[in-house]
Enzyme design. Structure first.
Site, PDB file in Angstrom:
ATOM      1  N   ASP A  48      22.161  61.520 -61.724  1.00 52.18           N
ATOM      2  CA  ASP A  48      21.720  60.340 -60.972  1.00 52.18           C
ATOM      3  C   ASP A  48      20.391  60.617 -60.283  1.00 52.18           C
ATOM      4  OD1 ASP A  48      22.958  57.691 -59.382  1.00 52.18           O
ATOM      5  OD2 ASP A  48      21.603  58.918 -58.159  1.00 52.18           O
ATOM      6  N   LYS A  78      17.171  54.060 -60.383  1.00 52.99           N
ATOM      7  CA  LYS A  78      17.213  52.879 -59.520  1.00 52.99           C
ATOM      8  C   LYS A  78      15.788  52.382 -59.273  1.00 52.99           C
ATOM      9  CE  LYS A  78      20.776  55.514 -57.173  1.00 52.99           C
ATOM     10  NZ  LYS A  78      20.246  56.844 -57.510  1.00 52.99           N
TER      11      LYS A  78
END
Length: 273
Positions: A48, A78
């Protein structure tokens, strides 16, 4: 089954490994290459990252050094708040792909619920249709933000990643996500490193001969949450995945629920975008 092998199915039919490696604040200087190498060797396949972490180039370099097949990896990134306007989000997606040196991203999230979050979502939906992204989701969205998005989304979010730990169990938000078939992902699972100071966690760590971090991770894992612990130290990367050989009892889980609740990170409704 090892915890690193466990996967959870999204509402779009794709799967995410339940345990991944977080990379916030990991850079070349803080040991991201060694952390990635240790994680891959241990069996981690979910990594991530995010634009704002500033480490996507280093992450790409670290992954290349492991010589692992791209298809074996699950990469999350993101889109940062300053790029949530539609045209900026479109450019940001291509920039993320370029920095990560990938042909596609497994999961791309709207990082915070900014005023232009719906514009960003439109760009994400188009990225899915273009094959640039496999699955799309949200991060730090509260119930009202989810409801707003669900009214207009052509593609429903598959996951919501938010601050979630024994000191902030977010029962209502978890239930709301599940009602909408959205997978729950915890960040700050170790109470942002403060788990070593919490009496209930320390007591259970002694009971099971585990670290406080492993107790927190086991708590979240048993509740079915995706977790992404991070560390710049290879030995801790390994330790953070070694919580599959014990199970917290109902009494232990109830004891954890007595921890005084507080939010350690930013409030999504009072965040400087």
């Amino acid at each position: 089954m090892k915890v690193l092998d466990k996967k959870i199915e999204f509402n779009d039919g794709n799967f995410i490994p339940q345990v991944g490696l977080g990379t916030s604040k990991l850079t070349k200087q803080s040991g991201i290459v060694d952390s990635i190498a240790a994680a891959i060797k241990e069996g981690y396949r979910h990594i991530d990252t995010a634009q704002i972490y500033g480490n996507q180039n280093q992450l790409a370099e670290a992954i290349k050094k492991t010589n692992i097949n791209r298809k074996e990896l699950f990469i999350t990134s993101k889109i940062w708040n300053s790029d949530h306007a539609y045209s900026d989000a479109v450019k940001a997606i291509d920039r993320i792909l370029e920095e990560l040196e990938l042909d596609y991203i497994d999961l791309l999230l709207v990082h915070w619920p900014t005023p232009k979050r719906l514009e960003c979502w439109k760009a994400l939906e188009e990225a899915v249709e273009a094959g640039k992204v496999k699955s799309i989701g949200i991060s730090n969205f509260l119930e009202e933000h989810i409801d707003e998005l669900m009214k207009v989304a052509k593609i429903k979010p598959v996951i919501n990643q938010f601050e979630l730990h024994p000191a902030l169990p977010c029962h209502s938000l978890v239930e709301h996500c599940r009602k909408n078939n959205i997978v729950v992902e915890s960040w700050g699972t170790l109470i942002r490193g403060k788990c070593f100071e919490v009496e209930q966690i320390v007591e259970l760590a002694k009971k099971y001969n585990k670290t406080p971090a492993q107790i927190c991770l086991r708590w979240a894992y048993q509740l079915g949450y995706v977790v992404i612990p991070k560390s710049s130290k290879p030995e801790r990367v390994v330790d953070n995945s070694n919580f599959g050989d014990f199970e917290l009892t109902k009494e232990d889980m109830d004891y954890i629920s007595t921890i005084k609740e507080y939010r350690d990170g930013p409030d999504p409704n009072n965040f400087e975008f």
